[in-house]
Scaffold this motif. Sequence first.
Motif, PDB file in Angstrom:
ATOM      1  N   UNK A 248      25.749  48.401  37.431  1.00 30.68           N
ATOM      2  CA  UNK A 248      24.482  49.013  37.844  1.00 30.68           C
ATOM      3  C   UNK A 248      23.294  48.226  37.308  1.00 30.68           C
ATOM      4  N   UNK A 249      23.425  47.742  36.068  1.00 32.14           N
ATOM      5  CA  UNK A 249      22.360  46.917  35.486  1.00 32.14           C
ATOM      6  C   UNK A 249      22.165  45.633  36.307  1.00 32.14           C
ATOM      7  N   UNK A 250      23.261  45.015  36.723  1.00 35.24           N
ATOM      8  CA  UNK A 250      23.171  43.809  37.553  1.00 35.24           C
ATOM      9  C   UNK A 250      22.547  44.117  38.903  1.00 35.24           C
ATOM     10  N   UNK A 251      22.919  45.274  39.469  1.00 40.32           N
ATOM     11  CA  UNK A 251      22.411  45.639  40.789  1.00 40.32           C
ATOM     12  C   UNK A 251      20.905  45.800  40.776  1.00 40.32           C
ATOM     13  N   UNK A 252      20.358  46.336  39.689  1.00 41.23           N
ATOM     14  CA  UNK A 252      18.904  46.497  39.595  1.00 41.23           C
ATOM     15  C   UNK A 252      18.187  45.151  39.596  1.00 41.23           C
ATOM     16  N   UNK A 253      18.934  44.107  39.291  1.00 39.26           N
ATOM     17  CA  UNK A 253      18.369  42.748  39.288  1.00 39.26           C
ATOM     18  C   UNK A 253      18.835  41.937  40.498  1.00 39.26           C
ATOM     19  N   UNK A 254      19.477  42.628  41.437  1.00 38.15           N
ATOM     20  CA  UNK A 254      19.902  41.989  42.676  1.00 38.15           C
ATOM     21  C   UNK A 254      21.006  40.976  42.507  1.00 38.15           C
ATOM     22  N   UNK A 255      21.862  41.146  41.488  1.00 35.61           N
ATOM     23  CA  UNK A 255      22.843  40.122  41.166  1.00 35.61           C
ATOM     24  C   UNK A 255      24.273  40.639  41.212  1.00 35.61           C
ATOM     25  N   UNK A 256      24.590  41.450  42.209  1.00 35.81           N
ATOM     26  CA  UNK A 256      25.975  41.922  42.317  1.00 35.81           C
ATOM     27  C   UNK A 256      26.357  42.071  43.779  1.00 35.81           C
ATOM     28  N   UNK A 257      27.604  41.773  44.060  1.00 38.18           N
ATOM     29  CA  UNK A 257      28.138  41.992  45.394  1.00 38.18           C
ATOM     30  C   UNK A 257      28.880  43.313  45.489  1.00 38.18           C
ATOM     31  N   UNK A 258      28.732  44.158  44.456  1.00 48.09           N
ATOM     32  CA  UNK A 258      29.430  45.437  44.402  1.00 48.09           C
ATOM     33  C   UNK A 258      28.424  46.518  44.004  1.00 48.09           C
ATOM     34  N   UNK A 259      27.446  46.778  44.873  1.00 48.07           N
ATOM     35  CA  UNK A 259      26.347  47.668  44.491  1.00 48.07           C
ATOM     36  C   UNK A 259      26.753  49.132  44.409  1.00 48.07           C
ATOM     37  N   UNK A 260      26.094  49.902  43.552  1.00 47.94           N
ATOM     38  CA  UNK A 260      26.296  51.355  43.523  1.00 47.94           C
ATOM     39  C   UNK A 260      25.811  51.979  44.830  1.00 47.94           C
ATOM     40  N   UNK A 261      26.483  53.048  45.255  1.00 48.77           N
ATOM     41  CA  UNK A 261      26.114  53.698  46.515  1.00 48.77           C
ATOM     42  C   UNK A 261      25.866  55.189  46.321  1.00 48.77           C
ATOM     43  N   UNK A 262      25.795  55.640  45.075  1.00 50.17           N
ATOM     44  CA  UNK A 262      25.525  57.040  44.820  1.00 50.17           C
ATOM     45  C   UNK A 262      26.782  57.890  44.837  1.00 50.17           C
ATOM     46  N   UNK A 263      26.572  59.210  45.003  1.00 55.76           N
ATOM     47  CA  UNK A 263      27.681  60.152  44.986  1.00 55.76           C
ATOM     48  C   UNK A 263      28.335  60.240  46.367  1.00 55.76           C
ATOM     49  N   UNK A 264      29.651  60.052  46.412  1.00 54.51           N
ATOM     50  CA  UNK A 264      30.400  60.156  47.667  1.00 54.51           C
ATOM     51  C   UNK A 264      31.762  60.768  47.380  1.00 54.51           C
ATOM     52  N   UNK A 265      32.348  61.352  48.402  1.00 50.23           N
ATOM     53  CA  UNK A 265      33.765  61.671  48.344  1.00 50.23           C
ATOM     54  C   UNK A 265      34.537  60.387  48.645  1.00 50.23           C
ATOM     55  N   UNK A 266      35.704  60.201  48.076  1.00 51.60           N
ATOM     56  CA  UNK A 266      36.426  58.937  48.249  1.00 51.60           C
ATOM     57  C   UNK A 266      36.691  58.540  49.696  1.00 51.60           C
ATOM     58  N   UNK A 267      36.845  59.526  50.597  1.00 53.12           N
ATOM     59  CA  UNK A 267      37.152  59.202  51.986  1.00 53.12           C
ATOM     60  C   UNK A 267      35.930  59.246  52.899  1.00 53.12           C
ATOM     61  N   UNK A 268      34.732  59.476  52.344  1.00 54.51           N
ATOM     62  CA  UNK A 268      33.523  59.383  53.167  1.00 54.51           C
ATOM     63  C   UNK A 268      33.386  57.966  53.716  1.00 54.51           C
ATOM     64  N   UNK A 269      32.803  57.795  54.911  1.00 53.18           N
ATOM     65  CA  UNK A 269      32.618  56.450  55.471  1.00 53.18           C
ATOM     66  C   UNK A 269      31.794  55.582  54.525  1.00 53.18           C
TER      67      UNK A 269
END
Length: 344
Positions: A318-339
Amino acid sequence: MKPLDLIKTPLYLAQLASGAKSFKKNPIIGSPWLNRHGLHTARLRSAESMADSRRRRLTHLVDSEDAESFARDGYVVRRNALPDDVFTRLRRQVEDHEFAAQEMLQGNAVTRFIPITRAMMDTHADLGAFVRGRLFQGLLRYVAAANADPINFIHTVFAEPARGPRDPQTLFHSDTFHATAKAWYFLSDVTEDGGPLTYVPGSHRMTPARLAWEHQQSLTARSDPNGHHAQGSFRVADEQLQELGYRAPVRIAVPANTLVVADTHGFHARAVSERPTTRLSLYGSLRRNPFLPWTGLDVFDLPGLSGRQAEIHDAINSWKARRGATGQPPVGLVRPLDPPRRWE
């Protein structure tokens, strides 16, 4: 070497005694001259010998049949891992709740990672009992040859054949030069045409042919156009597998409630999905310095750190994502099978 590389030489040398694998980032590991004289194959031989030594001291963690399966094939399959009623409760605990997630796009596949935290395991009793239990933990630790704390996620793979280019995970590859374990406890059926894990039985062991192939790859890996290969996760063509004398690849298509644990030092791939598929599992990964003589003494066994690898990984990501340096960004709260959230 570049001037900066000269300054970093002590670090590069120290990495020889670690799990560092990049031929591109480390000019010593990637040196054609040193590898021509046996550097890479020496690391392979030494890592395998150390893993064998540690694993002999970890046989108490697994059943003898599983140890035999692993020795022969490089992976273990345990169907009906839980009683039906427990499995049903666990799946509901996973599928019916929202969790903080990350997503990664590779080719035409989106992989969702939901860190399994201590709080989640305490709240969802059956999930916690399985992830902390002997079967999951014991096989991961035995296969990895390390009595250490694995990192665990709820893991969803969304494969869309028409989405984009080929998923790089569908090419046969070895994750690294030494024993490393990955586990998938499947909460959904994995069909033959649904992109199952495909493993080359016996490829977790070094043979004269494999060592010769590894030696040849090490001479040119640092400049290979495939970035994964240059980073030390060697890709291998199907016809080369035959030349190396291994058995035919096996598609591990299994029903839900099956645990699969594999040494991903062996050649493996995610089979190409022939149709849109969604695959849900509990996922564990364990990779440690391959040259340690002891089995334990893991920093994540310390009070306050045990069971927290996934949430620490999430915080860093998450710290990396705030700096635009990750290919695995956080997407918030989801159910595992949500699209998938970010990859439309």
